[in-house]
Design an enzyme around this catalytic site. Sequence first.
Site, PDB file in Angstrom:
ATOM      1  CB  CYS A   1      -0.791   2.632   3.818  1.00  0.00           C
ATOM      2  SG  CYS A   1      -2.325   2.078   3.080  1.00  0.00           S
ATOM      3  CG  ASP A   2       2.960   1.212   4.632  1.00  0.00           C
ATOM      4  OD1 ASP A   2       2.428   1.783   5.593  1.00  0.00           O
ATOM      5  OD2 ASP A   2       2.822   0.005   4.414  1.00  0.00           O
TER       6      ASP A   2
ATOM      7  CB  CYS B   1      -0.929  -0.011   1.214  1.00  0.00           C
ATOM      8  SG  CYS B   1      -2.067   1.395   1.242  1.00  0.00           S
TER       9      CYS B   1
HETATM   10  C1  LIG Z   1       0.486  -3.535   4.344  1.00  0.00           C
HETATM   11  C2  LIG Z   1      -0.732  -2.648   4.465  1.00  0.00           C
HETATM   12  C3  LIG Z   1      -0.649  -1.446   5.122  1.00  0.00           C
HETATM   13  C4  LIG Z   1      -1.757  -0.617   5.235  1.00  0.00           C
HETATM   14  N1  LIG Z   1      -1.636   0.562   5.896  1.00  0.00           N
HETATM   15  C5  LIG Z   1      -2.695   1.383   5.983  1.00  0.00           C
HETATM   16  C6  LIG Z   1      -2.593   2.636   6.645  1.00  0.00           C
HETATM   17  O1  LIG Z   1      -1.513   3.007   7.147  1.00  0.00           O
HETATM   18  N2  LIG Z   1      -3.697   3.422   6.716  1.00  0.00           N
HETATM   19  C7  LIG Z   1      -4.879   3.052   6.131  1.00  0.00           C
HETATM   20  O2  LIG Z   1      -5.852   3.804   6.225  1.00  0.00           O
HETATM   21  N3  LIG Z   1      -5.020   1.876   5.490  1.00  0.00           N
HETATM   22  C8  LIG Z   1      -3.956   1.043   5.401  1.00  0.00           C
HETATM   23  N4  LIG Z   1      -4.074  -0.145   4.726  1.00  0.00           N
HETATM   24  C9  LIG Z   1      -5.373  -0.477   4.104  1.00  0.00           C
HETATM   25  C10 LIG Z   1      -6.340  -0.965   5.194  1.00  0.00           C
HETATM   26  O3  LIG Z   1      -5.700  -1.976   5.940  1.00  0.00           O
HETATM   27  C11 LIG Z   1      -7.626  -1.488   4.577  1.00  0.00           C
HETATM   28  O4  LIG Z   1      -8.191  -0.521   3.728  1.00  0.00           O
HETATM   29  C12 LIG Z   1      -8.639  -1.837   5.665  1.00  0.00           C
HETATM   30  O5  LIG Z   1      -8.077  -2.738   6.586  1.00  0.00           O
HETATM   31  C13 LIG Z   1      -9.912  -2.429   5.093  1.00  0.00           C
HETATM   32  O6  LIG Z   1     -10.750  -2.737   6.167  1.00  0.00           O
HETATM   33  P1  LIG Z   1     -11.918  -3.814   6.070  1.00  0.00           P
HETATM   34  O7  LIG Z   1     -12.544  -3.817   7.411  1.00  0.00           O
HETATM   35  O8  LIG Z   1     -12.762  -3.551   4.890  1.00  0.00           O
HETATM   36  O9  LIG Z   1     -11.230  -5.200   5.764  1.00  0.00           O
HETATM   37  P2  LIG Z   1      -9.904  -6.016   6.322  1.00  0.00           P
HETATM   38  O10 LIG Z   1      -9.088  -5.142   7.154  1.00  0.00           O
HETATM   39  O11 LIG Z   1      -9.381  -6.601   5.087  1.00  0.00           O
HETATM   40  O12 LIG Z   1     -10.600  -7.096   7.236  1.00  0.00           O
HETATM   41  C14 LIG Z   1     -11.340  -8.142   6.694  1.00  0.00           C
HETATM   42  C15 LIG Z   1     -11.788  -9.050   7.811  1.00  0.00           C
HETATM   43  O13 LIG Z   1     -12.693 -10.005   7.296  1.00  0.00           O
HETATM   44  C16 LIG Z   1     -12.373 -11.278   7.848  1.00  0.00           C
HETATM   45  N5  LIG Z   1     -12.972 -12.291   6.971  1.00  0.00           N
HETATM   46  C17 LIG Z   1     -12.758 -12.517   5.648  1.00  0.00           C
HETATM   47  N6  LIG Z   1     -13.525 -13.532   5.210  1.00  0.00           N
HETATM   48  C18 LIG Z   1     -14.244 -13.963   6.292  1.00  0.00           C
HETATM   49  C19 LIG Z   1     -15.196 -14.989   6.496  1.00  0.00           C
HETATM   50  N7  LIG Z   1     -15.600 -15.801   5.481  1.00  0.00           N
HETATM   51  N8  LIG Z   1     -15.714 -15.155   7.748  1.00  0.00           N
HETATM   52  C20 LIG Z   1     -15.344 -14.345   8.760  1.00  0.00           C
HETATM   53  N9  LIG Z   1     -14.454 -13.347   8.612  1.00  0.00           N
HETATM   54  C21 LIG Z   1     -13.905 -13.178   7.404  1.00  0.00           C
HETATM   55  C22 LIG Z   1     -10.867 -11.273   7.949  1.00  0.00           C
HETATM   56  O14 LIG Z   1     -10.403 -12.256   8.873  1.00  0.00           O
HETATM   57  C23 LIG Z   1     -10.657  -9.854   8.471  1.00  0.00           C
HETATM   58  O15 LIG Z   1     -10.835  -9.808   9.850  1.00  0.00           O
HETATM   59  C24 LIG Z   1      -2.998  -1.014   4.641  1.00  0.00           C
HETATM   60  C25 LIG Z   1      -3.095  -2.237   3.974  1.00  0.00           C
HETATM   61  C26 LIG Z   1      -1.989  -3.066   3.889  1.00  0.00           C
HETATM   62  C27 LIG Z   1      -2.112  -4.402   3.195  1.00  0.00           C
END
Ligand SMILES: Cc1cc2nc3c(=O)[nH]c(=O)nc-3n(C[C@H](O)[C@H](O)[C@H](O)COP(=O)(O)OP(=O)(O)OC[C@H]3O[C@@H](n4cnc5c(N)ncnc54)[C@H](O)[C@@H]3O)c2cc1C
Length: 321
Positions: free
Chosen positions: A144-145, A141
């Site tokens: 992000c980083d 990302c």
């Molecule tokens: C390396 C990295 C660094 C990042 N740094 C930043 C940052 O500094 N600032 C920022 O704003 N964003 C950052 N991001 C982006 C950010 O992490 C994502 O945009 C955000 O986490 C998305 O949130 P979400 O809740 O949609 O999903 P996710 O965080 O992807 O969470 C998905 C959840 O769903 C669960 N899940 C999936 N399938 C199932 C299932 N069938 N049953 C039950 N649970 C399930 C997973 O276990 C997980 O808990 C970064 C991403 C990465 C990869």
Amino acid sequence: MSAQIERIKTLIIGSGPAGYTAAIYAARADLKPVVYTGMEPGGQLTTTTEVDNFPGYPEGIDGPSMMVQLQQQAERFGTEVRIGMITAITLSDEVGGIHVATVDNDKTIEAETVIISTGASARYLNIPSEQRLRGGGVSACAVCDGFFYKGQDVAIVGGGDTAAEEASYLANICNKVTMLVRKDHMRASKAMQHRVTSLPNVDLRYNTEVDEVLGDQVVEGLRMVNNQTGEKEDIAITGLFIAIGHTPNTDIFKGQLDMDDTGYLITKGKSTKTNRPGVFACGDSQDKEYRQAITAAGTGCMAALDAERYLATIETPEEVA
Ligand SMILES: Cc1cc2nc3c(=O)[nH]c(=O)nc-3n(C[C@H](O)[C@H](O)[C@H](O)COP(=O)(O)OP(=O)(O)OC[C@H]3O[C@@H](n4cnc5c(N)ncnc54)[C@H](O)[C@@H]3O)c2cc1C
């Protein structure tokens, strides 16, 4: 009623910023949410060391700590957080219908509303040196980083629109950006290609792949290989950004929910409503555009409000016998 069947008001699938924010709002609205964490409790942010751009943390915070705090905030209002994976689901297509989910191929949950916050998984190259240095200079990302590599030399892998966009973002803040494109051309739109090629500090390498990421604890360099000639070249970099796409975690909804051709869930208008009544989608599972924790949290809030309004408009379904 089988002991294995449990009826709840709101099932939240996923424990990232979207899921926990939905849980905070749903719990405060007395929807008694149950969150299933999935395989990655806390979501994608648990894979990063430093989150500097989430409002409310003036000194920044590490990803895992931030997600523990979000969980605690959700639990404070009565959210039940359970370790488990939703392995199958049957979504009702009737207003007021009951959705039936299976947890870990075993327990059955019946839910009046379902909030999908299953996120997306960044794709990696899956070579050992890249995996070892994830969080030590390898990131998926740039937005992000990238800031942590201000004024430094970095590299980015990918040839699509996102890679091109992230390369120009990095070019703005870094000294030099080497861009590795596997083919002899970029997949990105002509406009994005033009943007990248016009940047003086982007060194575009076609037919080039990562052979090895160099460095012990942190990234110190990159060994590139030309896939036509086999010629290898080492460059000094401190950050490597992988921009080869994301896979939304939406397989279990295939055939039931509308999604685009890459699997992102489609929501209606400005809402989080899906094509099934009482089923709402938030976070990265429905967003391939912004993909940030704060936008995921914002749509998580929307999903809980949409679920609350939906429940207010239907009659309370009969209890299962
Ligand atoms: C390396 C990295 C660094 C990042 N740094 C930043 C940052 O500094 N600032 C920022 O704003 N964003 C950052 N991001 C982006 C950010 O992490 C994502 O945009 C955000 O986490 C998305 O949130 P979400 O809740 O949609 O999903 P996710 O965080 O992807 O969470 C998905 C959840 O769903 C669960 N899940 C999936 N399938 C199932 C299932 N069938 N049953 C039950 N649970 C399930 C997973 O276990 C997980 O808990 C970064 C991403 C990465 C990869």
